[in-house]
Design an enzyme around this catalytic site. Structure first.
Site, PDB file in Angstrom:
ATOM      1  N   HIS A  99       1.782  -3.727  15.043  1.00  0.00           N
ATOM      2  CA  HIS A  99       2.404  -2.942  14.114  1.00  0.00           C
ATOM      3  C   HIS A  99       2.586  -1.510  15.201  1.00  0.00           C
ATOM      4  O   HIS A  99       1.615  -1.144  15.537  1.00  0.00           O
ATOM      5  CB  HIS A  99       1.678  -1.947  13.183  1.00  0.00           C
TER       6      HIS A  99
ATOM      7  N   GLU B 165       7.426  -5.658   7.913  1.00  0.00           N
ATOM      8  CA  GLU B 165       6.415  -5.225   6.927  1.00  0.00           C
ATOM      9  C   GLU B 165       6.853  -3.842   6.477  1.00  0.00           C
ATOM     10  O   GLU B 165       6.261  -2.857   6.917  1.00  0.00           O
ATOM     11  CB  GLU B 165       5.181  -5.502   6.943  1.00  0.00           C
TER      12      GLU B 165
ATOM     13  N   LYS C 225       0.948  -1.278   0.020  1.00  0.00           N
ATOM     14  CA  LYS C 225       0.085   0.021  -0.033  1.00  0.00           C
ATOM     15  C   LYS C 225       0.792   1.242  -0.097  1.00  0.00           C
ATOM     16  O   LYS C 225       0.411   2.401  -0.585  1.00  0.00           O
ATOM     17  CB  LYS C 225      -0.871  -0.022   1.175  1.00  0.00           C
TER      18      LYS C 225
HETATM   19  C1  LIG Z   1       0.727   0.137   6.521  1.00  0.00           C
HETATM   20  C2  LIG Z   1       1.152  -1.431   6.973  1.00  0.00           C
HETATM   21  C3  LIG Z   1       2.441  -1.672   6.986  1.00  0.00           C
HETATM   22  C4  LIG Z   1       3.577  -0.682   6.508  1.00  0.00           C
HETATM   23  O1  LIG Z   1       3.691   0.234   7.532  1.00  0.00           O
HETATM   24  P1  LIG Z   1       5.050   1.432   7.414  1.00  0.00           P
HETATM   25  O2  LIG Z   1       4.905   2.171   8.679  1.00  0.00           O
HETATM   26  O3  LIG Z   1       4.885   2.385   6.083  1.00  0.00           O
HETATM   27  O4  LIG Z   1       6.309   0.508   7.285  1.00  0.00           O
HETATM   28  C5  LIG Z   1       2.980  -2.999   7.431  1.00  0.00           C
HETATM   29  N1  LIG Z   1       2.178  -3.776   7.896  1.00  0.00           N
HETATM   30  C6  LIG Z   1       0.731  -3.604   7.951  1.00  0.00           C
HETATM   31  C7  LIG Z   1      -0.145  -4.649   8.424  1.00  0.00           C
HETATM   32  C8  LIG Z   1       0.376  -2.227   7.573  1.00  0.00           C
HETATM   33  O5  LIG Z   1      -1.213  -2.064   7.597  1.00  0.00           O
END
Ligand SMILES: *Cc1c(COP(=O)(O)O)cnc(C)c1O
Length: 377
Positions: free
Chosen positions: A175, A252, A47
Site C-alpha cells: 500500500h 483495493e 473500512k
Molecule cells: C485501508 C486500506 C486500503 C484502502 O486504502 P485507501 O487509501 O482508502 O484506498 C486498501 N488496502 C488495505 C490493506 C488497507 O488497509
C-alpha cells in the site's frame, strides 16, 4: 455538491451533524476505476465506509471486498458477496477469526510475518496467501507504512515457507499510503514486487498476483490527478517491470470510491476571540469535531473543503474546532483556513468529500454527542 444531496438537505433539513452519501457517485467512481484499469480486480476496502447500502450496491456491481475483521466479512456475506470474492487482508488477525473466516469459505489471506503464517498454516490450510511488503509512503497524506509489511528478503523466505507448509503462495501486496498524490510511487513499489517475483522464481515458485493496494485520492483542498492518470501510471509500472508476462492484478480502493460521494453538514455553534487583538484569528466551533467522525484531521493531515452560505464575501483567518471538552478537538489551526467574516452562529457549513473514514471513526458518545448520523440516498 451533487444535486441529489443538495435537494435532500433542502427538503429534509436533517439535524446536524450528519453525513449524506450519494450512492450514484460511488457507482460512477467504481465504473471509472474499472474503466481506467480494466484488467485489475477491484476489492473495495470496506473500512472506508462499511454502510450496508454501499456494500450491497458494490456487490451488485461485481466488486470484491478487502476485509479486516470477522464483522466486515459477515457484513459482505450478508450483502450478497460470495466468500470467494473476499480477501481477509489484514496482517493482524486472531487465529480463531482466521478459522471462522475459513469456515465461511474465505480462501485469500494476507500476512507479513512468521507468526501470522503459523496461524494461517493451522487455521486456513491450503489457502491462497499473499505477503505484504514494506514500501515508502512519501507523497501520501495519510501514510500506512511501518506498521504493515516486511522487507523483501523476509517476504521471500516467508513465501517459500508458505509453500513448504501446503499453503498457496499466491502473490505480493503493498500500500503506497492513503491519499497518495505522487503517481511515481507505484513504479517504485511495483519494481520491488517484481524483484520478489524473480527471487521466488529462482526457488521454483511462480507467484500469480500483485495486490496494488489503495491510495487513490478523494478531492480535498489540494488538486489531484484524474483516476485515469493513476490507471496509466500503474499500467506503465506493471509493463515496465513485468514486460508482457503480467500477473493478475488487484486494487483495493477505499477513499477514492466513497470519499467524494459524501457531504457532512454541520452547524456553527460558536464564533469567538481569545483577546481584543485585531489580528488574532477567530475561533469557529462546529457541532462536529475529531470525536464526531473527523479523526483524519489528526495533525491536520486531511484537509476538507468547506462550503458556507457566505462564500465569495470577504474572508479572514480562523481556527476551526469541534464541540467537545477536549483540547485535542481542534480540526485546523496551522493549515491556513479562512472563512467569511459574515459567518455567524447557527449557519450551516458543508464539509465536502467526507464519505470516507468518517462514520466509523465517530466515537460512541464522547461528552454525550451521539455517533455521526448518516443517510444513503
Ligand atoms: C485501508 C486500506 C486500503 C484502502 O486504502 P485507501 O487509501 O482508502 O484506498 C486498501 N488496502 C488495505 C490493506 C488497507 O488497509
Amino acid at each position: 455538491m451533487s444535486q441529489k444531496i443538495a435537494r435532500f438537505l433542502a427538503e429534509q433539513q436533517p439535524e446536524t451533524p450528519c453525513l449524506v452519501v450519494d450512492l450514484d457517485i460511488i457507482a460512477e467512481n467504481y465504473r471509472a476505476l474499472k474503466g481506467s484499469l480494466p484488467i485489475a480486480e477491484v476489492y473495495y476496502a470496506v473500512k472506508a465506509n462499511p454502510a450496508p447500502e454501499i456494500v450491497s450496491m458494490l456487490a451488485d456491481l461485481g466488486s470484491n471486498f478487502d476485509t479486516a475483521s470477522l464483522t466486515e466479512i459477515d457484513l459482505c456475506l450478508g450483502c450478497g458477496a460470495e466468500p470467494d470474492r473476499l480477501s481477509f487482508g489484514s496482517t493482524i488477525k486472531k487465529q480463531r477469526d482466521i478459522e471462522a473466516a475459513f469456515a465461511r469459505g474465505v480462501r485469500l489471506f494476507a500476512f507479513d510475518s512468521q507468526a501470522e503464517l503459523d496461524k494461517l498454516t493451522q487455521a486456513a490450510p491450503g489457502s491462497k496467501v499473499f505477503c505484504r511488503i514494506l514500501v515508502d509512503n512519501s507523497g501520501a497524506d495519510w501514510p500506512l507504512s511501518r506498521k504493515f509489511g516486511c522487507e523483501l528478503e523476509m517476504a521471500r523466505d516467508l513465501l517459500i515457507e508458505a509453500r513448504n507448509r501446503g499453503l498457496d503462495p499466491y502473490g505480493v501486496s503493498f500500500h503506497v499510503g492513503s491519499q497518495q498524490t505522487d503517481l511515481s510511487q507505484w513504479d517504485v513499489a511495483v519494481g520491488r514486487t517484481a524483484m520478489l517475483f524473480s527471487a521466488l522464481n529462482e526457488a521454483g515458485i511462480e507467484l500469480k498476483m500483485v495486490n496494488l493496494g489503495g491510495g487513490f485520492p478523494a478531492r480535498y483542498r489540494t488538486d489531484i490527478s484524474e483516476i485515469d492518470a493513476y490507471g496509466d501510471a500503474i499500467m506503465k509500472a506493471m509493463t515496465h517491470h513485468f514486460g508482457n508476462r503480467l500477473p493478475a492484478m488487484i486494487v483495493e480502493p477505499g477513499r477514492s470510491l466513497v470519499g467524494d460521494a459524501g457531504i457532512i453538514q454541520t452547524e456553527v455553534v460558536l464564533i469567538s476571540k481569545k483577546s481584543y487583538d485585531e489580528n488574532e484569528a477567530r475561533w469557529v466551533y462546529l457541532d462536529i469535531g475529531k470525536f464526531g467522525g473527523l479523526a483524519e484531521t489528526m495533525d491536520e493531515a486531511i484537509k476538507y473543503r468547506l462550503k458556507t452560505p457566505h462564500d465569495g464575501g470577504e474572508a479572514g483567518p480562523v481556527v476551526i474546532a469541534g464541540p467537545t471538552c477536549d483540547s485535542a478537538d481542534i480540526l485546523y489551526e496551522k493549515a491556513g483556513y479562512e472563512l467569511p467574516l459574515d459567518l455567524k452562529v447557527g449557519d450551516k457549513i458543508e464539509l465536502l468529500s467526507t464519505g470516507a473514514y468518517t462514520t466509523t471513526y465517530s466515537s460512541v458518545g464522547f461528552n454525550g454527542f451521539p455517533p455521526l448520523k448518516a443517510y444513503f440516498i
